[in-house]
Design a protein around this motif. Structure first.
Motif, PDB file in Angstrom:
ATOM      1  N   ASN A   1       0.800  -1.234   0.000  1.00 52.16           N
ATOM      2  CA  ASN A   1       0.000   0.000   0.000  1.00 52.16           C
ATOM      3  C   ASN A   1       0.827   1.276   0.000  1.00 52.16           C
ATOM      4  N   ASP A   2       2.119   1.166  -0.084  1.00 53.58           N
ATOM      5  CA  ASP A   2       2.978   2.337  -0.128  1.00 53.58           C
ATOM      6  C   ASP A   2       4.294   1.924  -0.781  1.00 53.58           C
ATOM      7  N   PRO A   3       4.739   2.607  -1.858  1.00 54.45           N
ATOM      8  CA  PRO A   3       4.222   3.832  -2.461  1.00 54.45           C
ATOM      9  C   PRO A   3       3.002   3.582  -3.338  1.00 54.45           C
ATOM     10  N   VAL A   4       2.579   4.663  -4.041  1.00 53.16           N
ATOM     11  CA  VAL A   4       1.406   4.621  -4.916  1.00 53.16           C
ATOM     12  C   VAL A   4       1.819   5.081  -6.306  1.00 53.16           C
ATOM     13  N   LYS A   5       1.254   4.417  -7.316  1.00 49.84           N
ATOM     14  CA  LYS A   5       1.518   4.831  -8.703  1.00 49.84           C
ATOM     15  C   LYS A   5       0.495   5.883  -9.108  1.00 49.84           C
ATOM     16  N   TYR A   6       0.986   7.033  -9.571  1.00 43.50           N
ATOM     17  CA  TYR A   6       0.128   8.120 -10.036  1.00 43.50           C
ATOM     18  C   TYR A   6       0.393   8.378 -11.519  1.00 43.50           C
ATOM     19  N   GLY A   7      -0.622   8.843 -12.214  1.00 48.38           N
ATOM     20  CA  GLY A   7      -0.479   9.260 -13.591  1.00 48.38           C
ATOM     21  C   GLY A   7      -0.532  10.770 -13.675  1.00 48.38           C
ATOM     22  N   VAL A   8       0.496  11.388 -14.285  1.00 55.37           N
ATOM     23  CA  VAL A   8       0.548  12.834 -14.435  1.00 55.37           C
ATOM     24  C   VAL A   8       1.307  13.150 -15.710  1.00 55.37           C
TER      25      VAL A   8
ATOM     26  N   LEU B   1       5.138   7.460  -5.881  1.00 51.57           N
ATOM     27  CA  LEU B   1       5.308   8.475  -4.851  1.00 51.57           C
ATOM     28  C   LEU B   1       4.846   7.878  -3.534  1.00 51.57           C
ATOM     29  N   ARG B   2       5.589   8.128  -2.479  1.00 51.72           N
ATOM     30  CA  ARG B   2       5.174   7.639  -1.166  1.00 51.72           C
ATOM     31  C   ARG B   2       3.966   8.424  -0.667  1.00 51.72           C
ATOM     32  N   ARG B   3       3.164   7.782   0.171  1.00 55.37           N
ATOM     33  CA  ARG B   3       1.968   8.439   0.706  1.00 55.37           C
ATOM     34  C   ARG B   3       2.327   9.655   1.552  1.00 55.37           C
ATOM     35  N   SER B   4       3.403   9.568   2.315  1.00 57.67           N
ATOM     36  CA  SER B   4       3.805  10.696   3.157  1.00 57.67           C
ATOM     37  C   SER B   4       4.151  11.912   2.319  1.00 57.67           C
TER      38      SER B   4
ATOM     39  N   ALA C   1      18.488  10.746   9.640  1.00 55.18           N
ATOM     40  CA  ALA C   1      17.298  10.343   8.886  1.00 55.18           C
ATOM     41  C   ALA C   1      17.228  11.093   7.572  1.00 55.18           C
ATOM     42  N   ASP C   2      16.770  10.409   6.547  1.00 53.82           N
ATOM     43  CA  ASP C   2      16.730  10.986   5.197  1.00 53.82           C
ATOM     44  C   ASP C   2      15.282  11.147   4.756  1.00 53.82           C
ATOM     45  N   GLU C   3      14.926  12.357   4.369  1.00 55.27           N
ATOM     46  CA  GLU C   3      13.540  12.610   3.957  1.00 55.27           C
ATOM     47  C   GLU C   3      13.444  12.992   2.484  1.00 55.27           C
ATOM     48  N   THR C   4      14.467  12.637   1.696  1.00 53.33           N
ATOM     49  CA  THR C   4      14.407  12.915   0.266  1.00 53.33           C
ATOM     50  C   THR C   4      13.247  12.141  -0.349  1.00 53.33           C
ATOM     51  N   PRO C   5      12.451  12.760  -1.212  1.00 50.66           N
ATOM     52  CA  PRO C   5      11.262  12.073  -1.730  1.00 50.66           C
ATOM     53  C   PRO C   5      11.602  10.900  -2.633  1.00 50.66           C
ATOM     54  N   PHE C   6      10.749   9.877  -2.568  1.00 52.80           N
ATOM     55  CA  PHE C   6      10.867   8.754  -3.498  1.00 52.80           C
ATOM     56  C   PHE C   6       9.958   9.063  -4.686  1.00 52.80           C
ATOM     57  N   VAL C   7      10.543   9.638  -5.721  1.00 53.87           N
ATOM     58  CA  VAL C   7       9.802   9.942  -6.938  1.00 53.87           C
ATOM     59  C   VAL C   7      10.519   9.237  -8.071  1.00 53.87           C
TER      60      VAL C   7
END
Length: 794
Positions: free
Chosen positions: A47-54, A61-64, A593-599
Motif C-alpha cells: 500500500n505504499d508507495p502509490v503509482k500516479y499518472g501525471v 510516490l510515497r503516501r507521506s 534520517a533521510d527525507e528525500t522524496p521517493f519519486v
C-alpha cells in the motif's frame, strides 16, 4: 484534500505543493505542478508507495510525500489558464542575446561535437547506438547511463563526436547527474546539443528543453519514438512548434533507425549556420519575475569576468533561484557580492508578491510556456498507449500477487542458471580435460608442461566452464531491465527499503549487483540523497555478483547437489539480508534520517528485442572472456608458480603414490607456506591452507577462487575439479557452507573497491568496506559453521 486521500481510479487537479527546498523542487520538476490533472492508479503490494499518472507519465510516490500535495476533485477544480509561449518583452536587449562569436569555441572544419541530453527512458542511449554504432546497454529504467559515453561516426564528410550524457529531468543542482550534464555543457561547450524528447509525452519532456532554451546553446530536438505518437492517434505540427521555440525538431524512431539521416543533416545545417529555424527565444516569466531578472542581468552584463558560455540572463535567473552550483561558479568574480545582494532582494520581493519561492514560480512558468505552445500545435490521440502497462501492473504489482511473482522470478532466474547451464558446462569441462590430457600425453615432463596443463588450462579452464551460467544470469537481468520490470521491483520494494532507511531507487543498483558490483555502484548516481547513495554503495558488495557464481556452482554442485537450487537462492537471499542489516546500522549509527522524496518514473512495458538481449549477453561474455584472458590468466600463472616452487626433493625409492607426492609438493611450496601462515585465522571454520590461499587470491577477483582451486587440486586421475574436491576430504558440508558464506560476504574485489573510492571520493570508505565486510564474513561464517553442525554432516 491531499493527493494521498485519492482512491485508485480517482482523478484530481493539483492546487498546491507544500514543503520546501530540494523536496519541493523535485516534486514539481517531475510534473506535479499547479493546474495539472493527476490520477491515483495503483497501490504497491504493501500500500505504499502509490503509482500516479501525471502528464502522460506514471510516477511512484510515497503516501507521506503525496500528503504534501493539495488537490481538488476534478469537478470542483477551476484551472487557471497558464501563460502562453510569449517571448520576453526585452528579447532584443543585449543581456538576452546569445553569446557572441568570440566567446564560442572556434569551429573545427568538418568536425562536430554533439552532446546527447534527455530524460531517462527517452531512448537517448538507443539513439546514440544507432548513430554511432555503439554497443552501450539500453535498459527500460532510469540510470542506465551513469557516465558519459563517447562514440564517433562519419557522415557526408563530417566527423561527429557524440557524447551520451546521463539521463536527467532538469539541469538544476539537485542530483549528481544534473550537475554532471550542466558542467559538461559549461566546460566542453559542444557545437550542438541534441535534446532527445519522447514524442508521445511532450509536456513533461519539454521541461528539460526549456532549461536548454535558457542556456542559449545551438540545439536540435529529436522527437524520438514518433511511431508511438502516431499510434496513439495524436497529431503534432513539429515544424510550427520548432519555429515557436526557436529549435529545429526532427521525428525519429531509434529502434528502427527512421529519421536518423534527416537528424544528422539538420545538425550539419545548424553547425554551418544554414538552419533558418534556430533563433534566440526568451521565456516570459511574468510581470513579477521579469523586472527582477532584468535588474540582475544588466548588472552582470557590465562585468568582463562573467563566464561567457551562457548568457547573463541565465546566470541572473540561477542567482534568483538560489542555485548553489551557479553561486559556486560565480563566487570568484569581483562583482559577485553585488550580484548576490541584488538577487536576494529580487528573490525576497518575488516571494512576497507570489507567496512562493522563485524556483517554484519559474518551474510553473516553464510548464505554462509548454502548455501554451502545445495548445497551438498538438492534438491528443484517442488511443491509450498505457492500457497494456496498466493491465500488467495490476498483476505484477498486485497486493497479494506482487511479492510471490517477484520471488518466483528470482527463483526462476537462479534455478535456471544452475540446471540449464549445467549441460554446456559439462561439455566445456570435458573439452578442457581432453586438452589437458593431450598436453600431458604429447609433451615431455617438465615445468613448461606442468605450467600449460595445470596453470593455464587447469586455472583458466576451471573458470571458463561457467561462461554458460554467466550468460543465462545476464539473460534474465537483461529481460527484466529491457521490459520495464526492474522499475516495478523498486516500486514493490520501496516500503521495505524505506524501513531500512533507503529508497526504492536503491533497490535497482542492488538488483544490478547480481550482475556486477562495479556498474551497480556507479548506478547509485541516480539517487538524489547523498546519505542514501553512500549507504547503497557500501551495501552493494553484499549482492552476489556473477563473479561469485562460478564458486557457488562449483561448491553447491559438489556438496549440495540434491538441493542445489534452494541453496543457491538462499545464498543470494542471505546477501540481501546482510545488506539490509548493514543499511539499518549505518542509518541509525552514522547517517541522519533521510527525507528525500521517493519519486521514480515507471516506464511503460516494452517487449525486449532479440537483438538488444543478445547484444547484452554478448557484451557480458566478451567482458568475462577478456577478464579470463587477462587478470585470471596472470593470477593463475602466479598461483601455479608459487605452488610449483621450490621443488620438493623426492627419494628415488619412495612408495608414495602421485596424489600424495603432489600434496607434499603443494604443502612445501611458497603458496603452501603462505596458506599455513594465514590458516589459523580461519581454522575455527575448518578451512585448510588451500581454502585460505583461495580466499587470499579471490581478493583480486572472485572468479580467481575457482582457478586457484583448479591449480591446487589439479589431478589427472579425476575428470573434473568437482570430483577432485569431493574425493579430497578437505571439505565437509558444514565447512563448504561456511566457505560459501565467507566468499559471499568478505571484502569486495579490486575493481569494486576502485569504484567505491571514485564514487565516494574518500579512501576511508574503501578501508571501511574492506574491514567491515571481512569482519562480517568471519563472524557469519563462524556462526553458520557451528549452527550447521546441528543439521549437516561433520
Amino acid at each position: 484534500m491531499n493527493l494521498s486521500d485519492l482512491q485508485n481510479g480517482d482523478s484530481a487537479v493539483i492546487v498546491r505543493v507544500s514543503g520546501h527546498g530540494a523536496f519541493r523542487r523535485r516534486i514539481i520538476e517531475m510534473g506535479f505542478v499547479r493546474g495539472q490533472k493527476v490520477t491515483s492508479m495503483l497501490n504497491s503490494p504493501l500500500n505504499d508507495p502509490v503509482k500516479y499518472g501525471v502528464m502522460g507519465y506514471e510516477v511512484s510516490l510515497r503516501r507521506s510525500e503525496a500528503a504534501m500535495i493539495e488537490v481538488l476533485p476534478e469537478d470542483e477544480a477551476n484551472q487557471p489558464l497558464p501563460d502562453g509561449p510569449e517571448e520576453a518583452p526585452n528579447a532584443n536587449d543585449p543581456t538576452n542575446r546569445r553569446p557572441s562569436a568570440d566567446t564560442q569555441p572556434a569551429p573545427r572544419k568538418n568536425e562536430i561535437n554533439v552532446a546527447l541530453v534527455g530524460n531517462p527512458n527517452s531512448g537517448k542511449t538507443s539513439l546514440f547506438n544507432v548513430i554511432s554504432g555503439g554497443r552501450e546497454h539500453v535498459g527500460n529504467y532510469s540510470g542506465v547511463t551513469v557516465a558519459a559515453k563517447t562514440g564517433h561516426v562519419t557522415y557526408k564528410g563530417y566527423r561527429f563526436n557524440i557524447t551520451d550524457l546521463p539521463g536527467t529531468y532538469s539541469l538544476s543542482a539537485y542530483s549528481p547527474e544534473e550537475r554532471y550534464v550542466r558542467q559538461h555543457i559549461l566546460d566542453r561547450r559542444p557545437d550542438v546539443i541534441l535534446n532527445v524528447v519522447v514524442a508521445s509525452n511532450l509536456e513533461r519532456n519539454l521541461y528539460l528543453t526549456t532549461e536548454l532554451i535558457d542556456l542559449s546553446q545551438p540545439t536540435v530536438i529529436a522527437l524520438n519514438m514518433y511511431d508511438e505518437l502516431e499510434a496513439s492517434g495524436a497529431t503534432l505540427n513539429h515544424e510550427k512548434l520548432g519555429g515557436m521555440i526557436g529549435i529545429p525538431m526532427v521525428p525519429t524512431v531509434a529502434r528502427t533507425g527512421d529519421g536518423i539521416d534527416t537528424l544528422l543533416n539538420t545538425i550539419i545545417d545548424l553547425f554551418e549556420g544554414r538552419n533558418r529555424v534556430t533563433r534566440q527565444v526568451n521565456i516570459n516569466y511574468g510581470t513579477t519575475i521579469e523586472p527582477e531578472l532584468a535588474i540582475v542581468s544588466r548588472l552582470m552584463q557590465q562585468s568582463d569576468e562573467l563566464p561567457r558560455q551562457f548568457p547573463p540572463r541565465y546566470w541572473a535567473l540561477k542567482l534568483l533561484e538560489g542555485d548553489t552550483e551557479a553561486q559556486r561558479t560565480l563566487r570568484s568574480c569581483a562583482a559577485y557580492p553585488e550580484w548576490k545582494a541584488a538577487a536576494e532582494r529580487g528573490a525576497e520581493k518575488i516571494h512576497r508578491l507570489l507567496a512562493e519561492q522563485t524556483e517554484a514560480a519559474v518551474i510553473d512558468r516553464k510548464y505554462g510556456y509548454i502548455a501554451g505552445a502545445l495548445r497551438k500545435v498538438y492534438t491528443p490521440g484517442t488511443v491509450d498507449l498505457n492500457r497494456a502497462t496498466d493491465r500488467i501492473d495490476r498483476i505484477v504489482a498486485h497486493k497479494w500477487l506482487g511479492f510471490p511473482i517477484f520471488i518466483f522470478l528470482m527463483w526462476l532466474t537462479f534455478s535456471t542458471t544452475f540446471w540449464l547451464g549445467k549441460y554446456p558446462q559439462d561439455w566445456i569441462e570435458a573439452a578442457f580435460a581432453w586438452l589437458g590430457e593431450l598436453l600431458r600425453t604429447h609433451m615431455s615432463e617438465g615445468p613448461l608442461r606442468d605450467l600449460l596443463a595445470d596453470g593455464v588450462i587447469g586455472g583458466v579452464g576451471s573458470v571458463t566452464v561457467f561462461l554458460p551460467n554467466i550468460l543465462l544470469l545476464y539473460l534474465f537481468i537483461s529481460l527484466m531491465e529491457d521490459s520495464g520490470y526492474m522499475a516495478r521491483a523498486a516500486f514493490i520494494m520501496d516500503r521495505i527499503m524505506h524501513r531500512i532507511g533507503l529508497h526504492g531507487k536503491s533497490f535497482i543498483p542492488m538488483l544490478m549487483g547480481f550482475g556486477c558490483n562495479v556498474p551497480a555502484i556507479m548506478a547509485t548516481r541516480t539517487i538524489e540523497s547523498h546519505s542514501s547513495r553512500l549507504i547503497t554503495i557500501l551495501i552493494d558488495p553484499f549482492m552476489s555478483c556473477s563473479a561469485r557464481l562460478p564458486v557457488y556452482i562449483l561448491l553447491v554442485g559438489t556438496f549440495f547437489s540434491a538441493t542445489a537450487g534452494t541453496v543457491l537462492i538462499s545464498l543470494y537471499a542471505f546477501g540481501i539480508l546482510m545488506a539490509a542489516l548493514t543499511a539499518v546500522l549505518l542509518r541509525r549509527g552514522v547517517f541522519k534520517a533521510d527525507e528525500t522524496p521517493f519519486v521514480m518514473e515507471l516506464p511503460p512495458y516494452r517487449m525486449p528485442t532479440v537483438r538488444a538481449t543478445l547484444k547484452h549477453m554478448w557484451d557480458k561474455a566478451e567482458q568475462y572472456m577478456r577478464k579470463i584472458g587477462g587478470v585470471i590468466l596472470v593470477i593463475s600463472i602466479i598461483i601455479w608458480f608459487l605452488s610449483y616452487y621450490p621443488r620438493t626433493e623426492v627419494p628415488t625409492d619412495t612408495t608414495l603414490d602421485p596424489v600424495a607426492l603432489s600434496e607434499m609438493q603443494y604443502e612445501n611450496s611458497f603458496l603452501g607456506r603462505i596458506g599455513k601462515f594465514c590458516q589459523p585465522l580461519v581454522a575455527p571454520m575448518d578451512f585448510n591452507w588451500k581454502a585460505t590461499v583461495a580466499l587470499l587470491s579471490g581478493a583480486a577477483a572472485k572468479e580467481v577462487i575457482v582457478s586457484t582451486l583448479g591449480v591446487l587440486y589439479s589431478n589427472a586421475d579425476e575428470a573434473s575439479l568437482s570430483g577432485t574436491l569431493a574425493a579430497s576430504g578437505d571439505f565437509t558440508q558444514r565447512s563448504a557452507l561456511a566457505f560459501l558464506i565467507f566468499i559471499l560476504l568478505y571484502c569486495p574485489c579490486i575493481a569494486s573497491l576502485a569504484a567505491i573510492g571514485n564514487e565516494t571520493g574518500s579512501r576511508k570508505w574503501v578501508a571501511f568496506s574492506i574491514l567491515y565486510n571481512t569482519g562480517v564474513a568471519w563472524l557469519m561464517s563462524y556462526g553458520v559453521y557451528h549452527l550447521a553442525g546441528l543439521f549437516l554432516s561433520a
